[in-house]
Design a protein around this motif. Sequence first.
Motif, PDB file in Angstrom:
ATOM      1  N   VAL A  41       0.842  -1.196   0.000  1.00  0.00           N
ATOM      2  CA  VAL A  41       0.000   0.000   0.000  1.00  0.00           C
ATOM      3  C   VAL A  41       0.877   1.246   0.000  1.00  0.00           C
ATOM      4  CG1 VAL A  41      -1.901  -1.146   1.217  1.00  0.00           C
ATOM      5  CG2 VAL A  41      -0.137   0.059   2.520  1.00  0.00           C
ATOM      6  N   PRO A  42       0.322   2.384  -0.388  1.00  0.00           N
ATOM      7  CA  PRO A  42       1.071   3.640  -0.282  1.00  0.00           C
ATOM      8  C   PRO A  42       1.452   3.938   1.170  1.00  0.00           C
ATOM      9  CG  PRO A  42      -0.842   3.921  -1.699  1.00  0.00           C
ATOM     10  CD  PRO A  42      -0.989   2.583  -1.058  1.00  0.00           C
ATOM     11  N   GLU A  43       2.578   4.603   1.340  1.00  0.00           N
ATOM     12  CA  GLU A  43       3.033   4.948   2.690  1.00  0.00           C
ATOM     13  C   GLU A  43       1.954   5.700   3.464  1.00  0.00           C
ATOM     14  OE1 GLU A  43       6.629   7.503   4.871  1.00  0.00           O
ATOM     15  OE2 GLU A  43       6.114   7.857   2.760  1.00  0.00           O
ATOM     16  N   ARG A  44       1.234   6.599   2.800  1.00  0.00           N
ATOM     17  CA  ARG A  44       0.239   7.419   3.498  1.00  0.00           C
ATOM     18  C   ARG A  44      -0.898   6.586   4.079  1.00  0.00           C
ATOM     19  NH1 ARG A  44      -0.775   8.310  -1.992  1.00  0.00           N
ATOM     20  NH2 ARG A  44      -2.876   7.704  -2.678  1.00  0.00           N
ATOM     21  N   ASN A  45      -1.078   5.354   3.591  1.00  0.00           N
ATOM     22  CA  ASN A  45      -2.136   4.480   4.110  1.00  0.00           C
ATOM     23  C   ASN A  45      -1.684   3.657   5.304  1.00  0.00           C
ATOM     24  OD1 ASN A  45      -2.881   5.009   1.145  1.00  0.00           O
ATOM     25  ND2 ASN A  45      -4.743   4.095   1.956  1.00  0.00           N
TER      26      ASN A  45
END
Length: 381
Positions: free
Chosen positions: A166-170
Amino acid sequence: MHGEGVRGGWKLGATAVRPLPPLRVHGGFGSGAGSAPRRNSMRGVVLKGYRQVEVRTFPDPVPGPDEVVIQTRVAAICGSDLHFYRDTPENLGPRTEMVVGHEPSGVVVAVGSCVRNVRVGDRVTVYHHMGCGTCAHCLAGDIMLCEQHVGIAAVGRGADADYVCVPERNCLRLPDELSFVDGAFIACIAGTAYSALLKLAPSGRDTLAILGLGPVGLVAGMMARAFGARVVGFELVAERLDLARRIGLDYVFDAGEVDPVAVARDLTGGRGADGALETSGSPVAQVQAVRLVRKRGKVVFAGAGREEPCIAPWWIMQREVTLMGTFVMPIHLYEDLVRFILRHRLDFEQVVTHRFSIEDAAEAFRLADSGRTGKVLFVWE
């Protein structure tokens, strides 16, 4: 959205999966900036339609520059997963080849070259809506309202697998005091329940009715009591009624044996409940939720059900009742939710009734689909 009751025979419509960038896969972790040694393939759960489940082998995911790979420790089946489980292959479309699930927690095992805030070894849960990052809602921080409306499973990043990318922001770091089970709850249903209750704003002055005591309703009941409200729960299924009593709801009633509207009025001296949370998606329960609240009471709908109208505007107008929908918790509430869980020592283990290995996914989904369980988990040792 959640539909946890067994009252209706509703059916999900056709699923539209928007074309977003595909997940990168590879036979190892060589392109990540940081990694931990691991095998070259993973197992993942796929829904084929008509309640058919397969466990397949997939190549390992490789993180892109701003992505993170998580070794899953706990993943939970959501009521919304069951919509796809029951659906047809035609409606599912590309999803019949993708890993299902969106409620994981685990340990970071690889990070991309541009990742700065997450490190290998971190314990994390996952915010499961992706967001395009450019629409007005994403720019305002309301990723769950993104115009593309895509969760992690819809783009091949499903949680019911050995690893998820997943994206880091998630990625949301889990405090040491919280377990991986807590993390899986926070990934979806605990956030959904918390966000719904913030709309209702219950306090020690209030009586709150919850219609539907599946996992979302049970967690909401625990939280509402922590807010100080007197909680009245309604459900049709004996197993879930027993769970609600065990976790300490103030009143628990079989909705097939009583009239929830009359009960709410009896418990409040004829006034009606201050608020109601409807989680089952049943049209009958939706009507009851509106009719059992007091004048200027509030109702929040969290259960996905039929699309046919079932609520008469006159019931709302003459009593000035406020109706609200609730979806996925905004990501910015994560820290607030964690503090709430820790402060009130909420024990989500009370809601868990079944644990399975990923190899037993077919049985896990069969049980969850029965509507007679609490939370059903996949666990990795």
